[in-house]
Design an enzyme around this catalytic site. Sequence first.
Site, mmCIF file in Angstrom:
data_model
loop_
_atom_site.group_PDB
_atom_site.id
_atom_site.type_symbol
_atom_site.label_atom_id
_atom_site.label_comp_id
_atom_site.label_asym_id
_atom_site.label_seq_id
_atom_site.Cartn_x
_atom_site.Cartn_y
_atom_site.Cartn_z
ATOM 1 N N HIS A 1 6.391 -5.467 6.290
ATOM 2 C CA HIS A 1 6.234 -4.006 5.881
ATOM 3 C C HIS A 1 7.478 -3.107 5.615
ATOM 4 C CE1 HIS A 1 1.852 -4.494 6.988
ATOM 5 N NE2 HIS A 1 2.331 -4.722 8.107
ATOM 6 N N ASP B 1 -0.500 -12.898 6.893
ATOM 7 C CA ASP B 1 -0.653 -12.012 7.997
ATOM 8 C C ASP B 1 -1.861 -11.106 7.756
ATOM 9 O OD1 ASP B 1 1.217 -10.254 10.288
ATOM 10 O OD2 ASP B 1 -0.056 -8.964 9.221
ATOM 11 N N HIS C 1 -2.489 -7.806 7.791
ATOM 12 C CA HIS C 1 -2.092 -6.509 7.104
ATOM 13 C C HIS C 1 -1.443 -7.044 5.664
ATOM 14 C CE1 HIS C 1 -1.951 -5.882 11.392
ATOM 15 N NE2 HIS C 1 -2.666 -4.499 11.065
ATOM 16 N N ASP D 1 -2.293 -12.305 13.429
ATOM 17 C CA ASP D 1 -3.034 -11.246 13.584
ATOM 18 C C ASP D 1 -4.477 -11.077 12.879
ATOM 19 O OD1 ASP D 1 -1.599 -10.685 11.365
ATOM 20 O OD2 ASP D 1 -0.924 -8.728 12.132
HETATM 21 ZN ZN LIG Z 1 -0.080 -7.714 10.771
#
Ligand SMILES: [Zn+2]
Length: 311
Positions: A125, A162, A164, A246
């Site tokens: 991120h 991931d 996200h 996740d």
């Molecule tokens: Zn994540």
Amino acid sequence: MSTAFLTHPDCLAHVTPPGPPERVARLEAILRRLDTPEFDGLLRVEAPLADLAQVARCHPRAYIDKIRAAVPAQGFAVLDADTHLSPGSFTAALRAVGANLKAVDMVLGGEAANAFAAVRPPGHHAETEVAMGFCLFGNVSIAARYALDHHGLARVAIMDFDVHHGNGTQDLLWDEPRVLFASTHQMPLYPGTGAAEERGAHGNVLNVPLPPMSGGARFRAEMERQVLPALDAFRPELVLISAGFDAHAADPLAQLQWHEADFAWATERLCDIADAHAGGKVVSTLEGGYDLDALAESAAAHVQVLMERGS
Ligand SMILES: [Zn+2]
């Protein structure tokens, strides 16, 4: 040849306040799970500190200095709602980058067949000048640039599974035609980027958003339909993995409902791509995963595949 496993105790000294799910116990859970006889074959390596010049492959010096200056002498500093610094955070972040660079050195240098870096803070991120989503520096992006510019590779692929979107990786490598960045992620979900229309300056970004509750079968189908053909056509000389766990059904942050077998399957397919084009060279690094048992078991399944494929 074997699978290198890179980590460092300093990554446990990046402490977060109660609340945010990115916490020391995550890495402790993975280290405990991999400290069992089935993982005796791992080539265990202490992650070195990255030089600031390496971090500067992707981030301006002013940003690096800003992060260092924000590190508190005690207690916590707040960068955003998710992202905190403790006294050990800057060193941990340099270990996280350093683990990835050392892993690239080992795999490209023939010291290991493939590698997994169990580090924190995670990286996908972190944008060029913005720390966010628990991330300070773009670990995997820096590793990609290092493989290209230091080792002289022509093409590096990054697969980010991931849950996200890897907005940071996309930002850091948006204008990098030597990298294909592919990401599967739940949408809608934090950070809100990752639409299929976001393709990079050279068509070098492939975003595959997945709806909540879509499950491992949908993930595998989209991998087969979109991601694996694109990776195959790109012919990477090295495959990097942003390995967040996740998307697991037990994870409290998202709803993709995958299981350990889905992570193992994805690892197998990415090793297939690496076998076809890159002499099997894969470097994987930890991103998210917030249910401790699911994280440990999923990481174990991922590393088991790397060990089988690397032997
Ligand atoms: Zn994540």
